[in-house]
Design a protein around this motif. Structure first.
Motif, short mmCIF file in Angstrom:
data_model
loop_
_atom_site.label_atom_id
_atom_site.label_comp_id
_atom_site.label_asym_id
_atom_site.label_seq_id
_atom_site.Cartn_x
_atom_site.Cartn_y
_atom_site.Cartn_z
N SER A 140 52.64 52.46 43.11
CA SER A 140 52.87 53.88 43.36
C SER A 140 54.19 54.08 44.09
CB SER A 140 51.74 54.48 44.22
OG SER A 140 50.49 54.30 43.64
N ILE A 141 54.76 55.27 43.93
CA ILE A 141 55.89 55.68 44.76
C ILE A 141 55.37 56.59 45.86
CG2 ILE A 141 58.09 56.90 44.85
CD1 ILE A 141 58.66 56.04 42.03
N LEU A 142 55.57 56.19 47.11
CA LEU A 142 55.12 56.95 48.27
C LEU A 142 56.27 57.73 48.88
CD1 LEU A 142 52.90 54.58 50.48
CD2 LEU A 142 52.13 56.56 49.16
N TYR A 143 55.94 58.90 49.44
CA TYR A 143 56.98 59.64 50.15
C TYR A 143 56.35 60.53 51.23
CZ TYR A 143 61.57 61.57 50.95
OH TYR A 143 62.76 61.89 51.54
N PRO A 144 56.98 60.63 52.41
CA PRO A 144 56.49 61.54 53.45
C PRO A 144 56.99 62.96 53.17
CG PRO A 144 58.30 60.18 54.28
CD PRO A 144 58.09 59.79 52.86
N ILE A 145 56.08 63.87 52.92
CA ILE A 145 56.43 65.24 52.56
C ILE A 145 56.67 66.05 53.82
CG2 ILE A 145 55.73 67.28 51.27
CD1 ILE A 145 56.16 64.76 49.56
N SER A 146 57.88 66.58 53.96
CA SER A 146 58.26 67.34 55.15
C SER A 146 58.30 68.83 54.84
CB SER A 146 59.63 66.89 55.65
OG SER A 146 60.02 67.60 56.80
N SER A 147 58.01 69.65 55.85
CA SER A 147 57.98 71.10 55.66
C SER A 147 59.36 71.70 55.48
CB SER A 147 57.28 71.77 56.85
OG SER A 147 57.95 71.45 58.07
N SER A 148 60.40 71.05 56.00
CA SER A 148 61.75 71.59 55.86
C SER A 148 62.77 70.46 55.89
CB SER A 148 62.06 72.61 56.96
OG SER A 148 61.93 72.03 58.24
N HIS A 149 63.91 70.73 55.24
CA HIS A 149 64.98 69.75 55.14
C HIS A 149 66.29 70.35 55.65
CE1 HIS A 149 62.97 66.68 52.46
NE2 HIS A 149 62.11 67.66 52.45
N VAL A 150 67.18 69.49 56.11
CA VAL A 150 68.49 69.91 56.61
C VAL A 150 69.43 70.04 55.42
CG1 VAL A 150 70.44 69.35 58.09
CG2 VAL A 150 68.11 68.75 58.80
N PRO A 151 70.00 71.22 55.18
CA PRO A 151 70.92 71.37 54.04
C PRO A 151 72.30 70.80 54.35
CG PRO A 151 70.73 73.46 55.21
CD PRO A 151 69.78 72.49 55.89
#
Length: 329
Positions: free
Chosen positions: A287-298
Motif C-alpha cells: 500500500s501507499i500510506l500518507y498522513p492527510i493534513s487539514s491544510s498545506h502551505v502554498p
C-alpha cells in the motif's frame, strides 16, 4: 527487480518556451514562481489551473486564467476533474496531456496517474520544476494544519490477509518531521527502510533532509547497512527502481511480507511510488500510506532552478509488469 530506466525523461528550459505541443495542460496553483513559470513556458491548446482548497489561497490571489477547484478527498476531487476534462471535449485515449505535478498534493498525483490509465490514456507527460531554495531550509513546513489521519491513498490500498505477515514500512522522509512522526507512530511495529533523495534537488538539501529525520526515523551511521537507501529526489523512475529492488529482495527471502510505502519527500518520488504500484503491485500486499493534513502551505519555495519532463508510458508499464510476474512466478 525491474529497472524503470526504460522510461524517457529530459530537462526543459526555464528561459524559453517549450517545443512540446500538448492538447491539455493541468497545473496546480500554489502561487509560486515554479508553477507560474511552467504554465507560461508550456505550449498547449488548453490550460487548466487546479486549485486545492487545502492551500487556503484567498480569492484575490487565485489565477486570472481558467481554473477548477479540487474539493473533497483525492477520489472525489480527481473524479470531478475527469468529468470536467470530458466536458471540455478531451479524448483521454488520443489527447496529448501534460500534468505539472509541482504544486499538486501528493495523494492527487498518485490517483490522477491511476485514473488516467483507467480512462484509456496510454501516455502522458509529467512536469516537475525544482526550486532554487527553501528560505527556512530544514525547518521548511509543507503542511500547516493538524494531521487528520494516516491512511492508504485511495486506489493504492493493496491486499490484506489474516495472518502474521512481516510488516515493512518503506519511508522517504522529507523536511516535515511532523508527517514523519505520524507515519512512524502509525506503523511503529513495522520494520523500517528509508529512501533518501540523493542526488537532492539542491546540494544542501540532502543534509537538511537527514537533519530533520534524525531522532525520528534515522539510525546512527553504523546501523544504516541495509536500512538506508537512496534515489534521485527529482526522478520518479529512480524511485520506482529502488522500490522494486527493495521489495524484490524481501520477496526472495519470504513471500509473507506486507509492505507500506510512505513517500513524504518530493512530488516525483510520489509519482515513482505510484508507477511502481501500478506496474508491479496492483494485486499484491503493498500500500501507499500518507498522513492527510487539514491544510498545506502554498508555495514555500523560492525561484526555479530546473524543470523536467517525464514521459509516463502505460504500455511500457504493462510490459514491465508482465516481466515482473514472470520473474516472481
Amino acid at each position: 527487480m525491474i529497472h524503470y530506466d526504460y522510461f524517457s525523461r529530459k530537462k526543459l528550459s526555464v528561459q524559453s518556451s517549450w517545443s512540446e505541443d500538448w492538447d491539455l495542460l493541468l497545473s496546480s496553483w500554489d502561487n509560486s514562481a515554479r508553477v507560474k513559470t511552467c504554465y507560461e513556458l508550456a505550449t498547449a491548446k488548453r490550460k487548466l489551473w487546479l486549485v486545492h482548497p487545502e492551500y487556503g489561497i484567498a480569492g484575490d490571489q487565485l489565477p486570472a486564467q481558467e481554473y477548477f477547484s479540487i474539493a473533497g478527498d483525492e477520489a472525489e476531487g480527481i473524479q470531478a476533474l475527469l468529468l470536467k476534462i470530458e466536458e471540455l471535449g478531451v479524448d483521454f485515449k488520443a489527447a496529448r496531456i501534460a500534468v505539472d505535478i509541482t504544486g499538486m498534493l501528493r495523494p492527487h498525483i498518485a490517483l490522477l496517474t491511476r485514473f488516467l490509465q483507467i480512462k484509456g490514456c496510454r501516455k502522458f507527460d509529467a512536469i516537475y520544476a525544482e526550486p532554487t531554495s527553501y528560505p527556512d531550509r530544514e525547518n521548511t513546513k509543507f503542511t500547516s494544519g493538524d494531521v487528520i489521519e494516516v491512511r492508504e491513498v485511495i486506489g493504492f490500498e493493496g491486499h490484506n490477509r489474516v495472518s502474521q505477515d512481516r510488516e515493512v514500512l518503506i519511508v522517504a522522509p522529507g523536511f516535515d518531521d511532523v508527517l514523519l512522526r505520524e507515519i512512524v507512530s502509525h506503523k511503529e511495529r513495522a520494520e523500517r527502510i528509508q529512501i533518501f533523495g540523493l542526488p537532492s534537488l539542491q546540494p544542501d538539501m540532502y543534509q537538511h533532509n537527514v537533519l530533520k529525520a534524525l531522532g525520528v526515523d534515522t539510525p546512527l551511521p553504523e546501523e544504516t547497512k541495509g536500512v538506508r537507501h537512496f534515489a534521485s529526489a527529482f526522478d520518479p523512475f529512480a524511485m520506482a527502481t529502488e522500490l522494486s529492488s527493495i521489495v524484490s529482495g524481501y520477496r526472495m527471502r519470504s513471500a509473507a511480507t506486507r509492505f507500506y510505502v510512505a513517500p513524504l519527500a518530493t512530488k516525483p518520488q510520489m509519482l515513482g511510488a505510484a508507477l511502481f504500484y501500478l506496474t508491479e503491485c496492483q494485486h499484491g500486499m503493498l500500500s501507499i500510506l500518507y498522513p492527510i493534513s487539514s491544510s498545506h502551505v502554498p508555495g514555500p519555495s523560492v525561484g526555479i532552478s530546473r524543470a523536467w519532463l517525464f514521459k509516463i508510458d502505460f504500455d511500457l508499464c504493462d510490459s514491465l509488469g508482465r516481466r515482473s510476474q514472470a520473474i516472481h512466478a
